[in-house]
Each structure stands twice: as structure tokens, then as C-alpha cells.
Design a protein around this motif. Structure first.
Motif, PDB file in Angstrom:
ATOM      1  N   PRO A 154       0.835  -1.219   0.000  1.00  0.00           N
ATOM      2  CA  PRO A 154       0.000   0.000   0.000  1.00  0.00           C
ATOM      3  C   PRO A 154       0.867   1.266   0.000  1.00  0.00           C
ATOM      4  O   PRO A 154       1.891   1.318   0.686  1.00  0.00           O
ATOM      5  CB  PRO A 154      -0.797  -0.123   1.292  1.00  0.00           C
ATOM      6  N   PRO A 155       0.492   2.272  -0.793  1.00  0.00           N
ATOM      7  CA  PRO A 155       1.260   3.534  -0.820  1.00  0.00           C
ATOM      8  C   PRO A 155       1.405   4.102   0.593  1.00  0.00           C
ATOM      9  O   PRO A 155       0.472   4.072   1.389  1.00  0.00           O
ATOM     10  CB  PRO A 155       0.425   4.446  -1.707  1.00  0.00           C
ATOM     11  N   GLY A 156       2.576   4.658   0.876  1.00  0.00           N
ATOM     12  CA  GLY A 156       2.829   5.244   2.185  1.00  0.00           C
ATOM     13  C   GLY A 156       3.354   4.253   3.204  1.00  0.00           C
ATOM     14  O   GLY A 156       3.549   4.592   4.372  1.00  0.00           O
ATOM     15  N   THR A 157       3.595   3.024   2.788  1.00  0.00           N
ATOM     16  CA  THR A 157       4.114   2.020   3.703  1.00  0.00           C
ATOM     17  C   THR A 157       5.504   2.428   4.202  1.00  0.00           C
ATOM     18  O   THR A 157       6.340   2.904   3.435  1.00  0.00           O
ATOM     19  CB  THR A 157       4.190   0.644   3.002  1.00  0.00           C
ATOM     20  N   LYS A 158       5.749   2.226   5.500  1.00  0.00           N
ATOM     21  CA  LYS A 158       7.039   2.549   6.106  1.00  0.00           C
ATOM     22  C   LYS A 158       7.909   1.292   6.162  1.00  0.00           C
ATOM     23  O   LYS A 158       7.428   0.166   6.223  1.00  0.00           O
ATOM     24  CB  LYS A 158       6.844   3.104   7.513  1.00  0.00           C
ATOM     25  N   SER A 159       9.206   1.529   6.186  1.00  0.00           N
ATOM     26  CA  SER A 159      10.152   0.416   6.230  1.00  0.00           C
ATOM     27  C   SER A 159       9.967  -0.428   7.481  1.00  0.00           C
ATOM     28  O   SER A 159      10.129  -1.654   7.452  1.00  0.00           O
ATOM     29  CB  SER A 159      11.597   0.940   6.186  1.00  0.00           C
ATOM     30  N   ARG A 160       9.641   0.244   8.610  1.00  0.00           N
ATOM     31  CA  ARG A 160       9.496  -0.486   9.858  1.00  0.00           C
ATOM     32  C   ARG A 160       8.291  -1.442   9.846  1.00  0.00           C
ATOM     33  O   ARG A 160       8.190  -2.326  10.700  1.00  0.00           O
ATOM     34  CB  ARG A 160       9.375   0.483  11.032  1.00  0.00           C
ATOM     35  N   CYS A 164      10.978  -9.035   6.262  1.00  0.00           N
ATOM     36  CA  CYS A 164      11.637  -9.750   5.144  1.00  0.00           C
ATOM     37  C   CYS A 164      12.738 -10.652   5.703  1.00  0.00           C
ATOM     38  O   CYS A 164      13.690 -10.158   6.319  1.00  0.00           O
ATOM     39  CB  CYS A 164      12.207  -8.744   4.150  1.00  0.00           C
ATOM     40  N   GLU A 165      12.597 -11.931   5.497  1.00  0.00           N
ATOM     41  CA  GLU A 165      13.587 -12.911   5.935  1.00  0.00           C
ATOM     42  C   GLU A 165      14.152 -13.635   4.705  1.00  0.00           C
ATOM     43  O   GLU A 165      13.408 -14.277   3.961  1.00  0.00           O
ATOM     44  CB  GLU A 165      12.961 -13.931   6.883  1.00  0.00           C
ATOM     45  N   GLY A 174       6.530  -9.787   3.739  1.00  0.00           N
ATOM     46  CA  GLY A 174       5.165  -9.299   3.969  1.00  0.00           C
ATOM     47  C   GLY A 174       5.160  -8.100   4.883  1.00  0.00           C
ATOM     48  O   GLY A 174       6.209  -7.503   5.178  1.00  0.00           O
ATOM     49  N   LEU A 175       3.977  -7.735   5.321  1.00  0.00           N
ATOM     50  CA  LEU A 175       3.812  -6.633   6.256  1.00  0.00           C
ATOM     51  C   LEU A 175       3.568  -7.205   7.648  1.00  0.00           C
ATOM     52  O   LEU A 175       2.862  -8.213   7.799  1.00  0.00           O
ATOM     53  CB  LEU A 175       2.635  -5.741   5.831  1.00  0.00           C
ATOM     54  N   LYS A 176       4.173  -6.579   8.639  1.00  0.00           N
ATOM     55  CA  LYS A 176       4.037  -7.063  10.007  1.00  0.00           C
ATOM     56  C   LYS A 176       2.570  -7.084  10.431  1.00  0.00           C
ATOM     57  O   LYS A 176       1.808  -6.165  10.108  1.00  0.00           O
ATOM     58  CB  LYS A 176       4.839  -6.172  10.958  1.00  0.00           C
ATOM     59  N   GLN A 178       0.368  -9.067   9.331  1.00  0.00           N
ATOM     60  CA  GLN A 178      -0.485  -9.580   8.248  1.00  0.00           C
ATOM     61  C   GLN A 178       0.112 -10.874   7.681  1.00  0.00           C
ATOM     62  O   GLN A 178       1.312 -11.120   7.841  1.00  0.00           O
ATOM     63  CB  GLN A 178      -0.607  -8.525   7.122  1.00  0.00           C
ATOM     64  N   PRO A 179      -0.707 -11.678   7.025  1.00  0.00           N
ATOM     65  CA  PRO A 179      -0.170 -12.897   6.408  1.00  0.00           C
ATOM     66  C   PRO A 179       0.922 -12.551   5.398  1.00  0.00           C
ATOM     67  O   PRO A 179       0.824 -11.537   4.680  1.00  0.00           O
ATOM     68  CB  PRO A 179      -1.384 -13.527   5.710  1.00  0.00           C
ATOM     69  N   PRO A 180       1.988 -13.328   5.311  1.00  0.00           N
ATOM     70  CA  PRO A 180       3.083 -13.025   4.380  1.00  0.00           C
ATOM     71  C   PRO A 180       2.607 -13.063   2.924  1.00  0.00           C
ATOM     72  O   PRO A 180       1.744 -13.847   2.552  1.00  0.00           O
ATOM     73  CB  PRO A 180       4.116 -14.121   4.665  1.00  0.00           C
ATOM     74  N   ILE A 181       3.204 -12.199   2.139  1.00  0.00           N
ATOM     75  CA  ILE A 181       2.886 -12.165   0.701  1.00  0.00           C
ATOM     76  C   ILE A 181       3.640 -13.281  -0.019  1.00  0.00           C
ATOM     77  O   ILE A 181       3.108 -13.933  -0.918  1.00  0.00           O
ATOM     78  CB  ILE A 181       3.253 -10.788   0.105  1.00  0.00           C
ATOM     79  N   ILE A 182       4.877 -13.490   0.381  1.00  0.00           N
ATOM     80  CA  ILE A 182       5.697 -14.590  -0.151  1.00  0.00           C
ATOM     81  C   ILE A 182       6.226 -15.396   1.028  1.00  0.00           C
ATOM     82  O   ILE A 182       6.790 -14.827   1.970  1.00  0.00           O
ATOM     83  CB  ILE A 182       6.888 -14.070  -0.994  1.00  0.00           C
ATOM     84  N   ASP A 183       6.060 -16.678   0.984  1.00  0.00           N
ATOM     85  CA  ASP A 183       6.563 -17.548   2.046  1.00  0.00           C
ATOM     86  C   ASP A 183       6.750 -18.955   1.462  1.00  0.00           C
ATOM     87  O   ASP A 183       5.795 -19.716   1.331  1.00  0.00           O
ATOM     88  CB  ASP A 183       5.589 -17.583   3.224  1.00  0.00           C
ATOM     89  N   GLY A 184       7.989 -19.283   1.066  1.00  0.00           N
ATOM     90  CA  GLY A 184       8.220 -20.592   0.461  1.00  0.00           C
ATOM     91  C   GLY A 184       9.684 -20.850   0.175  1.00  0.00           C
ATOM     92  O   GLY A 184      10.542 -19.974   0.340  1.00  0.00           O
ATOM     93  N   ASP A 185       9.975 -22.075  -0.267  1.00  0.00           N
ATOM     94  CA  ASP A 185      11.347 -22.464  -0.602  1.00  0.00           C
ATOM     95  C   ASP A 185      11.737 -21.913  -1.963  1.00  0.00           C
ATOM     96  O   ASP A 185      10.962 -22.001  -2.932  1.00  0.00           O
ATOM     97  CB  ASP A 185      11.473 -23.994  -0.611  1.00  0.00           C
ATOM     98  N   LEU A 186      12.934 -21.351  -2.038  1.00  0.00           N
ATOM     99  CA  LEU A 186      13.432 -20.801  -3.289  1.00  0.00           C
ATOM    100  C   LEU A 186      13.734 -21.911  -4.301  1.00  0.00           C
ATOM    101  O   LEU A 186      14.054 -23.054  -3.925  1.00  0.00           O
ATOM    102  CB  LEU A 186      14.698 -19.986  -3.034  1.00  0.00           C
TER     103      LEU A 186
END
Length: 295
Positions: A154-160, A164-165, A174-176, A178-186
Motif C-alpha cells: 500500500p502507498p505510504g508504507t514505512k520500512s518499519r 523480510c527474511e 510481507g507486512l508485520k 499480516q499474512p506473508p505475501i511470499i513464504d516458500g522455498d526458493l
């Protein structure tokens, strides 16, 4: 004297034999019962014995036996001839059937191969302009050394607010809270120490992943996602100039071999083998290669 001479001549004149009339054919009629052929033969023999003196001669028995033997021999010859014809016809039918079966199998194999190739082809998707994929929640592009992932937020999102792991074989973004946007084995391992992320214009997360194997194209970012067709990957020439000479030479060789395979032409290794073979044949003219088969 004249009268006596005429008398003597008249006395010795041969007498003409009376001609015997030709034998009159005797009509014969009976019915053959296939279940009792001996009855038919007995009837015919009785008729011949009654109407002729054929059986008065002792040789008649031998002649009848000889006649039966001739008939049996004729039937045997005809049976053998028929058997050979049937065997020849059966063999011809078997050859035709085998030929048809082989053609069918070959045709079936061709169809199966085509289906397999079509299935293999349809299994992969077209890469985007960056040799990666545009998915619903993110997109990614790649070069041989690295992968760059772009995750809209979302626009205006802050780094904090970002989580990201990056691990060797796993990525979680993802965003703290909230459910992760990406979560899986590379798809392939990365070098975590050489990876980082940043927030772009407060509306997207950019993640740089440094590949562990920098000579391999990725088919997907996360295992289990749709895979791209790496045969259609188009490396940027400007990126090749950044590579060291040895790596660049290897990459250019891979690109050449890839294009050759797509056109059904020999790869660089195949061409090298052909040159070695030609050189060997030229150095050994005494050897006969006319019947040699090369793979």
C-alpha cells in the motif's frame, strides 16, 4: 487246262471274317451316400462283374488295387499342395500383420512423442521481458548472477512495517501483523550475505537475491509456482560485458548451444567432435570408413 486253273484259284481264295459289332454301353445309375462309400463301390463292382468278364482275369485284382493306390497318391499330393499354399498364405498374412503392427506402433510412438513434447511445452509459460514472471502479488526478473523481486505494498508504507527474511533456501516477505505475501522455498539456493531488500517510493519492496549458482537460469522463484520456459530466456548483452572473460565465454557458449538446439543444429560440442573425426580420417587414409557408423 484253263478251266482247272480257274478252279484252283477259286479254291484258295481266303474267306472274309465277319465283323463283330462294337459292345453296347450299359447304363449305370446309383446314389452315393457319403457315410457309406464302400456301399457305392460294392454296387459299382457288382455291376462291372455282371455286365463284363473283367473279374474273370486274375490280374483284375491288382489293377483295382493299383487304381486305389493312384487315387490315394493323387489325394496325398493335392493335400500337401494345399497345406503349403495355406502355410504360405498364413506366413504372408503374418508378415503383413507384423508390418502393419510396426507401422501402427511407429505411428503411435510418433503421436506419443508429439504428445509428450506438446505436454512438455505446455507445462512452461512464456517469461516476461526480464526473463522472470509477473504473478498476482509480485513479479520477478533475473540475470545469470541474481534475481530481483518486486512486491507491491500500500502507498505510504514505512520500512518499519516490512518483514523480510532471506535464507539460503527460503524467502518470507510481507507486512508485520499480516499474512506473508511470499513464504516458500526458493527454486535454487542463494547467498544470504549478498542479498538485501529496500522500499521503493513507499509503494513496493525490492529484493535482490544473489544466486549461489550463477550459471543457471531459474524456472520460478518459489518451488511449486508456474515455471517459465528457460529456452526462451534472452540475456542482455550489456550484462555479459560485466562478467569475467571465463564466465562470459561459458555463457556465450550456452547461448549458442541453446540457439542451435532450437534450430535442430549441432551444438558446439557436436561440431568439435565432427572436426576431430574429420582430422582423424584425414590422418589415416589407409583406413576404410565407408561402412562405419557414427553416432
Amino acid at each position: 487246262m484253263a478251266i482247272l486253273s480257274d478252279y484252283v484259284e477259286e479254291e484258295h481264295k481266303p474267306q472274309e471274317q465277319p465283323q463283330q459289332p462294337p459292345p453296347t454301353p450299359k447304363p449305370y445309375s446309383t446314389i452315393l451316400d457319403p457315410s457309406n462309400p464302400l456301399g457305392f463301390l460294392q454296387s459299382a463292382i457288382d455291376f462291372v462283374a455282371k455286365e463284363t468278364d473283367f473279374f474273370a482275369d486274375d490280374s483284375s485284382e491288382k489293377e483295382v488295387v493299383s487304381l486305389v493306390k493312384n487315387v490315394r497318391e493323387k489325394l496325398k499330393v493335392e493335400a500337401e499342395k494345399k497345406k503349403k499354399e495355406e502355410e504360405a498364405a498364413a506366413a504372408a498374412a503374418a508378415v503383413a500383420s507384423s508390418s502393419a503392427s510396426k507401422k501402427k506402433d511407429a505411428s503411435s510412438m510418433d503421436v506419443d512423442d508429439d504428445d509428450e513434447k506438446e505436454t512438455e511445452k505446455s507445462k512452461y509459460i512464456e517469461p516476461n521481458k526480464g526473463n522472470g514472471q509477473d504473478l498476482e502479488n509480485y513479479s520477478w526478473v533475473q540475470s545469470l548472477p541474481e534475481v530481483t523481486v518486486s512486491v507491491p505494498v500500500p502507498p505510504g508504507t514505512k520500512s518499519r512495517s516490512i518483514s523480510c527474511e532471506i535464507k539460503k533456501n527460503h524467502l518470507k516477505v510481507g507486512l508485520k501483523g499480516q499474512p506473508p505475501i511470499i513464504d516458500g522455498d526458493l527454486y535454487k539456493p542463494v547467498k544470504p550475505d549478498d542479498c538485501f531488500w529496500s522500499l521503493e517510493d513507499q509503494k513496493s519492496i525490492s529484493i535482490l537475491l544473489t544466486k549461489h549458482d550463477q550459471m543457471d537460469w531459474w524456472r520460478c522463484l518459489i518451488k511449486g509456482e508456474p515455471e517459465i520456459d528457460t529456452q526462451k530466456v534472452e540475456p542482455e548483452s550489456s550484462k555479459l560485458s560485466d562478467l569475467d572473460p571465463e564466465t562470459r565465454s561459458t555463457v556465450e557458449k550456452m547461448m549458442f548451444d541453446q540457439r542451435q538446439k532450437q534450430m535442430g543444429l549441432p551444438t558446439s560440442d557436436d561440431m568439435q567432435k565432427q572436426e576431430l573425426l574429420k582430422k582423424f580420417m584425414a590422418e589415416h587414409p589407409e583406413m576404410d570408413f565407408s561402412k562405419a557408423k557414427f553416432n
